[in-house]
Design an enzyme around this catalytic site. Structure first.
Site, short mmCIF file in Angstrom:
data_model
loop_
_atom_site.label_atom_id
_atom_site.label_comp_id
_atom_site.label_asym_id
_atom_site.label_seq_id
_atom_site.Cartn_x
_atom_site.Cartn_y
_atom_site.Cartn_z
N ASP A 65 38.13 -5.28 -14.37
CA ASP A 65 39.49 -5.55 -14.87
C ASP A 65 39.75 -4.47 -15.92
OD1 ASP A 65 41.74 -6.36 -16.23
OD2 ASP A 65 41.26 -8.49 -16.06
N SER A 144 54.95 6.67 -12.59
CA SER A 144 56.07 6.21 -11.78
C SER A 144 57.32 6.95 -12.26
CB SER A 144 56.27 4.71 -12.01
OG SER A 144 57.51 4.27 -11.52
N TYR A 157 57.27 -2.66 -17.58
CA TYR A 157 56.76 -1.59 -16.70
C TYR A 157 57.15 -0.22 -17.27
CZ TYR A 157 55.71 0.88 -12.33
OH TYR A 157 55.17 1.73 -11.38
N ALA A 159 58.03 0.55 -20.34
CA ALA A 159 57.34 0.80 -21.61
C ALA A 159 55.91 1.28 -21.35
CB ALA A 159 57.34 -0.46 -22.47
N SER A 160 55.24 0.64 -20.40
CA SER A 160 53.84 1.00 -20.13
C SER A 160 53.74 2.40 -19.53
CB SER A 160 53.18 -0.02 -19.21
OG SER A 160 53.75 0.03 -17.91
N LYS A 161 54.67 2.72 -18.63
CA LYS A 161 54.59 4.03 -17.96
C LYS A 161 55.09 5.16 -18.88
CE LYS A 161 52.91 2.69 -13.89
NZ LYS A 161 51.57 3.05 -13.42
N1 LIG Z 1 54.29 1.23 -4.67
C1 LIG Z 1 55.26 1.87 -5.33
O1 LIG Z 1 56.43 1.91 -4.89
C2 LIG Z 1 54.93 2.60 -6.63
C3 LIG Z 1 55.93 3.40 -7.17
C4 LIG Z 1 55.67 4.08 -8.36
C5 LIG Z 1 54.43 3.96 -8.97
N2 LIG Z 1 53.48 3.16 -8.43
C6 LIG Z 1 52.19 3.06 -9.15
O2 LIG Z 1 51.12 3.31 -8.27
C7 LIG Z 1 49.95 2.64 -8.75
C8 LIG Z 1 49.29 1.94 -7.58
O3 LIG Z 1 50.19 0.96 -7.09
P1 LIG Z 1 50.27 0.56 -5.54
O4 LIG Z 1 51.63 0.82 -5.07
O5 LIG Z 1 49.12 1.10 -4.78
O6 LIG Z 1 50.15 -1.03 -5.73
P2 LIG Z 1 49.17 -2.12 -5.10
O7 LIG Z 1 49.00 -1.92 -3.64
O8 LIG Z 1 49.67 -3.42 -5.60
O9 LIG Z 1 47.77 -1.78 -5.82
C9 LIG Z 1 47.60 -1.99 -7.18
C10 LIG Z 1 46.12 -1.85 -7.49
O10 LIG Z 1 45.93 -2.07 -8.89
C11 LIG Z 1 44.87 -2.99 -9.04
N3 LIG Z 1 44.97 -3.74 -10.28
C12 LIG Z 1 45.99 -4.53 -10.72
N4 LIG Z 1 45.65 -5.09 -11.89
C13 LIG Z 1 44.40 -4.64 -12.20
C14 LIG Z 1 43.50 -4.88 -13.26
N5 LIG Z 1 43.81 -5.69 -14.29
N6 LIG Z 1 42.31 -4.25 -13.24
C15 LIG Z 1 41.96 -3.44 -12.22
N7 LIG Z 1 42.76 -3.18 -11.19
C16 LIG Z 1 43.96 -3.80 -11.17
C17 LIG Z 1 44.95 -3.90 -7.82
O11 LIG Z 1 43.68 -4.45 -7.54
P3 LIG Z 1 43.20 -5.94 -7.86
O12 LIG Z 1 44.37 -6.85 -7.66
O13 LIG Z 1 42.09 -6.14 -6.85
O14 LIG Z 1 42.69 -5.90 -9.24
C18 LIG Z 1 45.28 -2.87 -6.75
O15 LIG Z 1 44.11 -2.25 -6.29
C19 LIG Z 1 50.41 1.71 -9.87
O16 LIG Z 1 50.05 2.26 -11.11
C20 LIG Z 1 51.92 1.69 -9.72
O17 LIG Z 1 52.57 1.49 -10.96
C21 LIG Z 1 53.69 2.48 -7.27
#
Ligand SMILES: NC(=O)c1ccc[n+]([C@@H]2O[C@H](COP(=O)([O-])OP(=O)(O)OC[C@H]3O[C@@H](n4cnc5c(N)ncnc54)[C@H](OP(=O)(O)O)[C@@H]3O)[C@@H](O)[C@H]2O)c1
Length: 283
Positions: A65, A144, A157, A159-161
């Site tokens: 985590d 993002s 979101y 704020a964090s990014k």
């Molecule tokens: N999809 C989009 O449209 C998009 C757009 C812009 C930016 N992003 C960014 O891309 C990144 C990846 O997102 P994604 O689209 O691949 O989403 P996703 O499919 O929901 O994957 C998110 C990943 O983060 C992990 N995660 C969440 N909370 C966690 C924690 N406390 N500790 C460790 N791992 C954790 C999840 O794993 P577990 O649940 O197993 O912990 C999962 O592996 C993120 O930072 C997101 O902000 C995504």
């Protein structure tokens, strides 16, 4: 084989159990990298590890985590004791909470988003840094467009990014003498679990995306996003904007009021309407 090659390099990927992180792990394994895969869901990591090992890669499964500093330290320590070095840290784990700021019952979801999206990266980077300096390695942060131009209904979101960008931009300069690169990529709309996992004001995932048009044939796949991100890190680029990113950043510079108006139309009004409809259904 992809053109960016991380053969024999040791890479930690957070958020590897799904989506973009999962796709990066598969691609890195195919390129001959040794990967430490981290996320909370151990069973998803085991499945991914089997797929990576099938391409001949060495894999460390590291349930983590990233919001917990001690677990991030353990992730780095275990990677070092397994592989003996570290060449790249991919700070990818992330989530979103989505609601009007004044609808949250308290600040728990806000803090949780900061803990994962910002402090998750800070925690892992802190413990990985000594080893990345030794290898003149790379840090890749998955941010993002919400970290470049704000999206209403997404205050935690954004704020964090935005915080992640500030952290990475300052760190990049500090690490220049050590030849460690810091790359930030800003995806736009990627077809992953991310959207269904978005938490509403009650902390409940909003579930499967609405309607068949939510993702179109033009929506970026996790594979493509991973490929762009890894290429950018390999070339030690500072920042890569995807989708309409460049346009949004320019609009913010030259016509910020118009960009606000557009964001209200595109994000705020539909989200507020959906929330009202969901509330009406519950009553
Ligand atoms: N999809 C989009 O449209 C998009 C757009 C812009 C930016 N992003 C960014 O891309 C990144 C990846 O997102 P994604 O689209 O691949 O989403 P996703 O499919 O929901 O994957 C998110 C990943 O983060 C992990 N995660 C969440 N909370 C966690 C924690 N406390 N500790 C460790 N791992 C954790 C999840 O794993 P577990 O649940 O197993 O912990 C999962 O592996 C993120 O930072 C997101 O902000 C995504």
């Amino acid at each position: 084989m992809e053109s960016a090659t991380f053969r024999d390099q040791v890479v930690i990927i957070t958020g590897a159990s799904a989506g973009i992180g999962h796709a990066m792990a598969v691609q890195l394994a195919r390129q001959g990298a040794r990967v430490a895969i981290a996320a909370r869901r151990a069973e998803c990591l085991e499945e991914l590890a089997a797929a990576c090992r099938a391409s001949g890669a060495e894999v460390l499964v590291a349930p983590t985590d990233v919001g917990e500093e001690s677990q991030c330290k353990a992730l780095v320590d275990n990677t070092l004791s397994t592989f003996g070095r570290l060449d790249m840290l991919v700070n990818n784990a992330g989530l979103a909470a989505s609601a009007l700021f004044d609808d949250y019952h308290n600040l728990d979801l806000f803090r949780h988003t900061m803990d994962v999206n910002l402090f998750g990266a800070v925690n892992c980077t802190y413990y990985a840094l000594p080893y990345l300096k030794q290898s003149k390695g790379r840090i890749l942060a998955v941010s993002s467009l919400g970290g470049k131009t704000a999206i209403p209904y997404n205050t935690p979101y954004c704020a964090s990014k935005y915080g992640l960008h500030g952290f990475c931009d300052a760190l990049r300069m500090e690490l220049k003498p050590h030849e460690v690169s810091v790359t930030v990529v800003c995806p736009w709309w990627v077809a992953t679990e991310f959207h269904a996992a978005q938490l509403n004001k009650d902390g409940v995932p909003r579930g499967a995306p609405r309607g068949k048009d939510y993702y179109t044939s033009k929506t970026m796949t996790a594979d493509r996003c991973a490929e762009i991100a890894l290429q950018a890190a390999y070339k030690r680029r500072r920042e890569v904007l995807m989708g309409p990113g460049l346009l949004a950043v320019w609009l913010k510079l030259i016509a910020p009021g118009f960009l606000d108006w557009l964001s209200i139309k595109i994000f705020l009004e539909p989200a507020a309407r959906r929330a009202r409809e969901a509330q009406a259904k519950r009553e």
